[in-house]
Write a protein that holds these residues in place. Structure first.
Motif, PDB file in Angstrom:
ATOM      1  N   ASP A  66      20.296  41.332   1.903  1.00 25.15           N
ATOM      2  CA  ASP A  66      19.852  42.494   2.730  1.00 25.15           C
ATOM      3  C   ASP A  66      20.137  43.999   2.543  1.00 25.15           C
ATOM      4  O   ASP A  66      19.754  44.858   2.849  1.00 25.15           O
ATOM      5  CB  ASP A  66      20.364  42.157   4.390  1.00 25.15           C
ATOM      6  N   ILE A  67      21.765  43.913   2.109  1.00 23.96           N
ATOM      7  CA  ILE A  67      22.234  45.202   1.934  1.00 23.96           C
ATOM      8  C   ILE A  67      21.625  45.809   0.378  1.00 23.96           C
ATOM      9  O   ILE A  67      21.515  46.974   0.386  1.00 23.96           O
ATOM     10  CB  ILE A  67      23.873  44.961   1.715  1.00 23.96           C
ATOM     11  N   VAL A  68      21.775  45.042  -0.517  1.00 19.05           N
ATOM     12  CA  VAL A  68      21.494  45.337  -1.972  1.00 19.05           C
ATOM     13  C   VAL A  68      20.047  46.161  -2.085  1.00 19.05           C
ATOM     14  O   VAL A  68      20.168  47.294  -2.563  1.00 19.05           O
ATOM     15  CB  VAL A  68      21.464  44.392  -3.106  1.00 19.05           C
ATOM     16  N   PRO A  69      19.028  45.636  -1.406  1.00 20.33           N
ATOM     17  CA  PRO A  69      17.688  46.363  -1.613  1.00 20.33           C
ATOM     18  C   PRO A  69      17.800  47.845  -1.168  1.00 20.33           C
ATOM     19  O   PRO A  69      17.307  48.973  -1.364  1.00 20.33           O
ATOM     20  CB  PRO A  69      16.788  45.729  -0.700  1.00 20.33           C
ATOM     21  N   VAL A  70      18.592  47.878   0.262  1.00 14.40           N
ATOM     22  CA  VAL A  70      18.746  49.062   1.238  1.00 14.40           C
ATOM     23  C   VAL A  70      19.493  50.100   0.223  1.00 14.40           C
ATOM     24  O   VAL A  70      18.894  51.368   0.312  1.00 14.40           O
ATOM     25  CB  VAL A  70      19.247  48.864   2.406  1.00 14.40           C
ATOM     26  N   PHE A  71      20.576  49.869  -0.410  1.00 19.55           N
ATOM     27  CA  PHE A  71      21.122  50.872  -1.068  1.00 19.55           C
ATOM     28  C   PHE A  71      20.774  50.866  -2.635  1.00 19.55           C
ATOM     29  O   PHE A  71      21.319  51.712  -3.311  1.00 19.55           O
ATOM     30  CB  PHE A  71      22.849  50.611  -0.944  1.00 19.55           C
ATOM     31  N   SER A  72      19.662  50.139  -2.840  1.00 26.99           N
ATOM     32  CA  SER A  72      19.096  50.619  -4.137  1.00 26.99           C
ATOM     33  C   SER A  72      17.669  51.426  -3.974  1.00 26.99           C
ATOM     34  O   SER A  72      16.930  51.811  -4.967  1.00 26.99           O
ATOM     35  CB  SER A  72      18.825  49.172  -5.039  1.00 26.99           C
ATOM     36  N   CYS A  87      13.284  44.245  -2.459  1.00 30.14           N
ATOM     37  CA  CYS A  87      14.230  43.017  -2.977  1.00 30.14           C
ATOM     38  C   CYS A  87      13.699  42.404  -4.222  1.00 30.14           C
ATOM     39  O   CYS A  87      12.176  42.026  -4.073  1.00 30.14           O
ATOM     40  CB  CYS A  87      14.368  42.153  -2.016  1.00 30.14           C
ATOM     41  N   PHE A  88      13.956  42.369  -5.512  1.00 32.34           N
ATOM     42  CA  PHE A  88      13.539  41.787  -6.663  1.00 32.34           C
ATOM     43  C   PHE A  88      13.276  40.019  -6.235  1.00 32.34           C
ATOM     44  O   PHE A  88      14.528  39.666  -5.927  1.00 32.34           O
ATOM     45  CB  PHE A  88      14.236  41.866  -7.947  1.00 32.34           C
ATOM     46  N   GLY A  89      12.311  39.324  -6.236  1.00 35.53           N
ATOM     47  CA  GLY A  89      11.985  38.012  -6.004  1.00 35.53           C
ATOM     48  C   GLY A  89      12.386  37.580  -4.711  1.00 35.53           C
ATOM     49  O   GLY A  89      13.380  36.759  -4.554  1.00 35.53           O
ATOM     50  N   TYR A  90      11.969  38.172  -3.752  1.00 39.62           N
ATOM     51  CA  TYR A  90      12.187  37.777  -2.408  1.00 39.62           C
ATOM     52  C   TYR A  90      11.881  36.336  -2.129  1.00 39.62           C
ATOM     53  O   TYR A  90      12.933  35.674  -1.483  1.00 39.62           O
ATOM     54  CB  TYR A  90      11.171  38.595  -1.424  1.00 39.62           C
ATOM     55  N   LYS A  91      10.995  35.933  -2.739  1.00 40.31           N
ATOM     56  CA  LYS A  91      10.395  34.366  -2.325  1.00 40.31           C
ATOM     57  C   LYS A  91      11.494  33.764  -3.020  1.00 40.31           C
ATOM     58  O   LYS A  91      11.642  32.382  -2.631  1.00 40.31           O
ATOM     59  CB  LYS A  91       9.083  34.314  -2.924  1.00 40.31           C
TER      60      LYS A  91
END
Lengths: 94, 542, 201
Positions: B274-280, B284-288
């Motif tokens: 959850d955190i990585v996409p928000v601060f990038s 999110c790469f490869g959610y599925k």
């Protein structure tokens, strides 16, 4: 909410299943009197599985529930089977 | 906690809307946020107790021979450290605290599916915790078996293992009820438009975790019940004198406790996802792939328990099979790490404290995971089994993994819950100090373990002195970092600057409501979800 | 809370099923040990199994199957508005639970008076496999008996709510879930009976 107030199972269905369960109980007791070697335990488990299948499907209304319930039940039983089964890699080869 | 409610600011959200007066606003509340905070502060308290015990262990090992405590005391202290950290901190940690606080909001729900049951779970947790602590001071003295309670010793020792077993049973029950509450909530209470592929990855990870809680925890329940029966009425199912097999205890114990490792780490992975996409500022790469890998870990984690038992005397066939299966679990974990890195790649990275803690998770968990492969290989494991290498390994994954994720979640979501921001500079300094202390402490452990120092002794041969002293110094640095971090968080809760609804620029539902959230989270109308949790463009963040 | 009262029947039933899974896995640990020790001591399990009285086990099987029938019918009765019939059926279920426990008491009593109980001197003179069998027998039937008692209390609680009309033809999910719990007690016994009482060859 209408989807959830479906299917009232009639008394008769329950009675038939109950008679079936009694018959299967009789069968398992009778079969146990004969020596079938290692097959005894598998026959007993098979009949017990059949009986529990009847109870789950009809008494517990699983037959009338949606797919989520059925899949979850399958998952739980599969995990139990795995827990028991994988032990035999130890027990049978020690 | 209740002091917070009296702080006069503009909007205190759910803090102003207790159903009951005074302390009962907390003790009788069925609101998921209040229950989450009850869990959070209990868990943090137990973490601090466990950490102090850990520091005592390190202090005893500062020099060979008896330094500050004797052998029996040392046995009790490391048992207690293990029991508290495992059963009272890591297992309930992220799911019970942040799962309760955040998961219903992420789904667009007003509460969990069974709010009263949720409160009951907390009471079970507290009961179990009190019994665990009581077992120290009653009966024949504090349990000295290690947190694993292995027979035959645990069945014979005169220390108070029976009460500790009851405590574990009750704590397990609490965990089960939380799990079934969460699974039902995620199935039944998603708001309109919240399709399965729009669920934030944190909630997805809780879903996978909850299934493990439901299906694996009962096994530890029956196992400690059998241990209890063996001690009290002599049922002897694990006693060779009565035809029992002590190795079966280890099987049953790890049938739960290995999946429990994934109860511990999966929610941490969810926090990082959850955190990585928000601060990038990138989807999110490869959610599925992350969703599938969470479920795959939950399943595959149930197949590998006996890799804790290579040297127990079980059959070589079992060693072979479980060693093979163990390597399979590494695949979905690696998939997650690659996806996080790919999300960071070419992102507009904001180095705020939540991301820093998440990044340390990725580093430390990867080191821990790779040393786990060393242990998963049967041949290598025989060499390092029961050495400090193992201790170093699981502290890397549990503390470096789950612990760091817990701290990341704290820095990410507490401003939302309390509506106040901590000091980001101090948080960053605390993070740096902690990571340095962590590396010194646990890398020393791994090296000294490779050299052959066994775990669970209060003494060691003088050759190991240097590395042990280095580790103990590392533990002090780590402790300084922890104190700084918690002080900063607590100060932020009381005196920090007020924050708006969306301080980090998240796109999931919890950032669309005020901080702190109001009672029942959303206004009169249920929210309608129209985009994925990391779709920053549609959410208007970018 | 504040105008959002709605009962999610599917959710409530699903939660109950999840709980039943945990019960299955709880007993699963005992069945796991049974499987492992049966593989190790097949002959001794048979000689020990012959000591158990098939009439006690079989009789209790009939009692539980019938009680399950009563519970199943009681739900249909309640939904059709036959409240009195429903209460009588549930009362009969509790009566079955009592019969089961009395039966169990006599059975255990007979065994114990023969000196067969966990930790007894007589048991310790037996073969290792027989000791394991009886230890497992006492733990499994003991845990099951505990579930019979809990199940009866749950049914009694449902009866109380039905009497007060808090559970009725339009709102019966509590009875449904109490029934599910009771059926689980029956299910476990369906496996306990052949594994312990009918292992003769």
């Amino acid at each position: 909410m209408s989807e959830e107030h479906t299917h009232i199972v009639p008394y008769k269905t329950f009675a038939i299943v109950w008679i079936g369960l009694l018959i299967l109980t009789g069968v398992t007791v009778v079969v146990a009197q004969y020596n079938l070697g290692a097959m005894n335990i598998w026959v007993a488990l098979g009949i017990a599985t059949l009986k529990s299948g009847l109870v789950v499907a009809v008494f517990m209304h699983m037959k009338y529930e949606n797919r989520l319930f059925k899949l979850s039940l399958f998952a739980a039983l599969a995990i139990l089977a795995i827990f028991i089964g994988l032990n035999f890699f130890d027990v049978l080869y020690r | 906690m209740s002091d917070v409610t009296t702080t006069a600011t503009s909007e205190r959200g759910f803090f102003d809307e207790g159903q009951y007066p005074g302390i009962f606003a907390w003790l009788l509340s069925t609101d998921h946020k209040r229950i989450g905070l009850l869990y959070f502060w209990c868990i943090v308290t137990f973490f601090c107790v466990g950490a102090i015990l850990g520091l005592l262990i390190r202090l005893e090992l500062f020099a060979p021979g008896e330094t500050i405590m004797g052998a029996q005391t040392y046995n009790a202290v490391f048992t207690l450290h293990g029991v508290i950290m495992i059963f009272l901190f890591i297992i309930p940690g992220i799911p019970a605290a942040f799962g309760n606080l955040i998961m219903p909001i992420q789904l667009g729900a007003r509460d969990v599916a069974f709010p009263k049951l949720n409160l009951f779970s907390w009471y079970l947790y507290i009961t179990g915790a009190i019994l665990a602590v009581t077992s120290l001071f009653t009966g024949g003295g504090p349990p000295d078996t290690g947190w694993t309670f292995y027979v035959p010793f645990s069945a014979q020792t005169s220390t108070n293992v029976s009460l500790a077993a009851v405590a574990v049973f009750i704590l397990g029950f609490s965990s089960i009820l939380t799990g079934l509450n969460f699974v039902t909530t995620i199935h039944r209470l998603r708001t309109e438009g919240m399709t399965w592929m729009r669920i934030p990855l944190f909630t997805w990870s809780l879903y996978a975790t909850a299934w493990i809680q439901i299906l694996a925890t009962p096994v530890i329940g029956i196992t400690v019940a059998m241990l209890f029966a063996e001690r009290i009425i002599g049922t002897g199912l694990f006693d060779p004198a009565q035809g029992g097999d002590p190795i079966m205890f280890q099987h049953l114990f790890w049938i739960y406790s290995h999946p429990a490792v994934y109860i511990m780490i999966l929610p941490g992975m969810g926090v990082v996802s959850d955190i990585v996409p928000v601060f990038s500022r990138k989807p999110c790469f490869g959610y599925k792939a992350i969703v599938v890998s969470s479920l795959a870990i939950a399943f595959a984690g149930s197949l590998v328990w006996a890799h804790h038992m290579y040297t127990s005397g079980m059959s070589d066939m079992a060693v072979l099979v479980f060693s093979f299966l163990t390597f399979i679990v590494a695949i979905p974990s690696a998939i997650k790490v690659f996806n996080w890195l790919a999300t960071l790649y070419e992102g507009s990275i904001l180095l705020d404290p939540p991301l820093l803690y998440a990044l340390s998770f990725i580093l430390l968990f990867t080191i821990g995971g790779l040393t786990g492969l060393v242990l998963g290989a049967a041949a290598a494991d025989v060499h390092v089994h029961d050495t400090y290498f193992v201790v170093g390994h699981f502290h890397f994954v549990m503390f470096g993994g789950t612990g760091m994720a817990f701290f990341a979640a704290m820095h990410y979501w507490l401003p939302k819950i309390y509506g106040r921001m901590y000091d980001k500079t101090i948080a960053t300094v605390a993070w740096a100090v902690m990571v340095i202390g962590f590396l010194i402490l646990y890398i020393s452990m791994k090296i000294v373990g490779m050299q052959g120092m066994p775990r669970r002794y209060y003494d060691y041969v003088p050759e190991f002195t240097g590395l042990n002293q280095l580790a103990t110094v590392g533990s002090w640095i780590l402790a300084v970092g922890l104190v700084l971090m918690f002080a900063n968080i607590i100060r932020g809760i009381f005196k920090g600057d007020p924050v708006e609804a969306n301080p980090w620029g998240g796109a999931s539902l919890e950032w669309q409501i005020p901080s702190p959230p109001p009672m029942e989270n959303f206004g009169e109308e249920d929210p309608v979800v129209t985009h994925g949790p990391y779709d920053f463009t549609k959410a208007g963040i970018l | 809370m504040s105008g959002h009262v709605h009962k999610d029947y599917t959710g409530a039933k699903f939660g109950m099923w999840l709980f039943l899974f945990t019960e299955v896995l709880l007993f699963g640990g005992l069945f796991l040990l049974y499987a492992v020790y049966l593989a190790r001591y097949p002959q001794e399990f048979i000689s020990a199994g012959k000591e158990l009285n098939v009439w006690f086990g079989g009789g209790n099987t009939l009692v539980l199957l019938t009680s399950s029938l009563f519970v199943a019918i009681s739900i249909t009765a309640l939904r059709r508005g036959a409240k009195t019939l429903c209460l009588r059926l549930l009362g009969s279920t509790i009566a079955c639970a009592v019969i089961f426990m009395v039966n169990k008491y006599f059975e255990w009593n007979a065994k114990i008076s023969h000196g067969i109980y966990p930790g007894s001197d007589h048991l310790k003179e037996m073969q290792p496999g027989e000791m394991v069998f009886f230890n497992l027998y006492y733990l499994t039937t003991g845990l099951h008996g505990l579930h019979v008692i809990i199940g009866a209390l749950v049914i009694a609680w449902a009866m109380f709510l039905i009497k007060k009309d808090q559970v009725n033809a339009d709102d019966w999910v509590i009875l449904e879930n109490a029934g599910l719990y009771w059926h689980l007690v029956d299910l476990i016994w369906i496996f306990v009976f052949p594994l312990y009482y009918l292992i003769l060859h």
